[in-house]
Design an enzyme around this catalytic site. Structure first.
Site, PDB file in Angstrom:
ATOM      1  CD  GLU A  16       9.329  -6.297   8.531  1.00  0.00           C
ATOM      2  OE1 GLU A  16      10.353  -6.963   8.763  1.00  0.00           O
ATOM      3  OE2 GLU A  16       8.698  -6.382   7.485  1.00  0.00           O
ATOM      4  NE  ARG A  72      -3.661  -1.467   1.036  1.00  0.00           N
ATOM      5  CZ  ARG A  72      -4.622  -1.604   1.948  1.00  0.00           C
ATOM      6  NH1 ARG A  72      -5.279  -0.564   2.391  1.00  0.00           N
ATOM      7  NH2 ARG A  72      -4.952  -2.787   2.401  1.00  0.00           N
ATOM      8  NE  ARG A  87       9.431  -0.669  10.109  1.00  0.00           N
ATOM      9  CZ  ARG A  87       8.851  -1.195   9.023  1.00  0.00           C
ATOM     10  NH1 ARG A  87       9.479  -1.228   7.863  1.00  0.00           N
ATOM     11  NH2 ARG A  87       7.635  -1.686   9.096  1.00  0.00           N
TER      12      ARG A  87
HETATM   13 MG   LIG Z   1       3.422  -2.690   9.058  1.00  0.00          MG
END
Ligand SMILES: [Mg+2]
Ligand SMILES: Nc1ncnc2c1ncn2[C@@H]1O[C@H](COP(=O)(O)OP(=O)(O)O)[C@@H](O)[C@H]1O
Length: 307
Positions: free
Chosen positions: A281, A225, A264
């Site tokens: 992440e 996105r 992250r």
């Molecule tokens: Mg995300």
């Protein structure tokens, strides 16, 4: 077959054979240090990964509907090369059920209800797990770039049925599903991503809210996105939570005993304004290097030190 003198590979996906712009910045920073990098498509069957001493996972964002194949690939690469981050860490991190481990370690996460595909939930069973009012989110536990993610209004009957269909479609192909309240403060405050390099805080950015409504079929082909990022200094509370998460990793993520090349931590505010963990992440995070002066140099130095 790529012919190369590079001993370092950045793993990417077929849709981004020349890498994401941010990783091009990193590649240039490495080149300034005399280190050449090949961009290599992770699921290209012709690649001999053994020709690379080090493989850094970057924009491999198309694995989310085949995580087992991706996890196999990480283990295969690790037989001949050093994989960053290590396969065991990636194996733990590609499925957001790792959030339960953070929760058990006493870290605040976005409150989540989990639906397992093995449980054969019928529409009613799914329906009863939705909040009674307000907006909520349906997403798979394996995702990147807000793929397969939708936002629904619990007060609108038609949206509840769209949400049931969305959840059922994910469950029917064996994917685990998360139901979360839509944390509204994201609309004004946004999401804060804190990037840690070698365990040290490097920089933070703000990401605007992404979800505008129910999941639509046309979104299935989007790799990610479109995100609106801006530089932002994390608040003290965000910084402190990010540090706590990173400090907890060695005890909860298998193979994360040494400092990870990158981590992250994505935070959003709960309704009281306290930061909670949306995701951590460790697999293929965008590092938002274009938004923070000096950050590309820090990542390049961290890679160079490992070669
Ligand atoms: Mg995300
Ligand atoms: N509970 C939530 N409340 C508000 N926004 C959410 C929520 N869950 C997801 N989002 C939005 O969807 C995006 C993607 O969700 P995320 O959990 O980060 O998965 P991934 O980035 O791995 O696809 C987030 O960046 C955020 O904008």
């Amino acid at each position: 077959m790529t012919t190369t003198t590079a001993r370092l590979a950045f793993a990417t996906c077929a849709e981004l054979p020349e890498l994401d712009p941010d990783d091009q910045i990193l590649r240039d920073a490495l080149l300034e240090r005399g280190i050449a990098t090949d961009a290599v498509v992770w699921d290209d069957p012709t690649i001999d990964w053994g020709t690379y001493d080090h493989v850094v996972i970057r924009s491999t964002w198309d694995y989310t509907d085949r995580p087992a194949q991706f996890a196999d690939w990480t283990r295969r690469v690790e037989r001949t090369s050093t994989l960053l981050n290590p396969a065991s860490v990636v194996g733990w991190n590609i499925d957001k059920t790792y959030l339960r481990d953070l929760e058990k370690a006493g870290l605040p996460i976005v409150p989540t209800i989990w639906l397992d595909p093995e449980r054969n939930h019928d529409s009613r069973a799914i329906h009863t797990r939705f909040p009674a009012f307000g907006d909520f989110v349906i997403k798979p536990t394996v995702s990147a770039g807000a793929r397969d993610t939708g936002r629904y209004d619990a007060g609108v009957t038609q949206q509840r049925s769209l949400a049931i269909t969305h959840a059922k479609n994910l469950l029917s192909v064996g994917r685990r599903v998360m139901i979360q309240r839509y944390l509204r403060k994201i609309d004004t405050v946004g999401e804060t991503a804190l990037v840690f390099i070698d365990g040290q805080f490097s920089h933070s950015v703000r990401k605007g809210a992404l979800l505008d409504g129910p999941y639509r079929e046309q979104q299935a082909d989007e790799l990610y996105r479109q995100e609106i990022m801006t530089a932002r200094e994390a608040s003290d509370a965000e910084r402190e939570l990010g540090e706590r998460v990173v400090a907890a990793l060695p005890t909860i993520a298998p193979g994360a005993d040494g400092p990870l090349l990158y981590a992250r931590v994505d935070l959003i505010p709960d309704d009281e304004g306290n930061p909670v963990v949306l995701e951590v992440e460790l697999t293929e995070p965008s590092l938002f290097l274009a938004h923070a002066e000096g950050s590309a140099a820090r990542v390049a130095d961290a890679i160079a030190a490992r070669l």
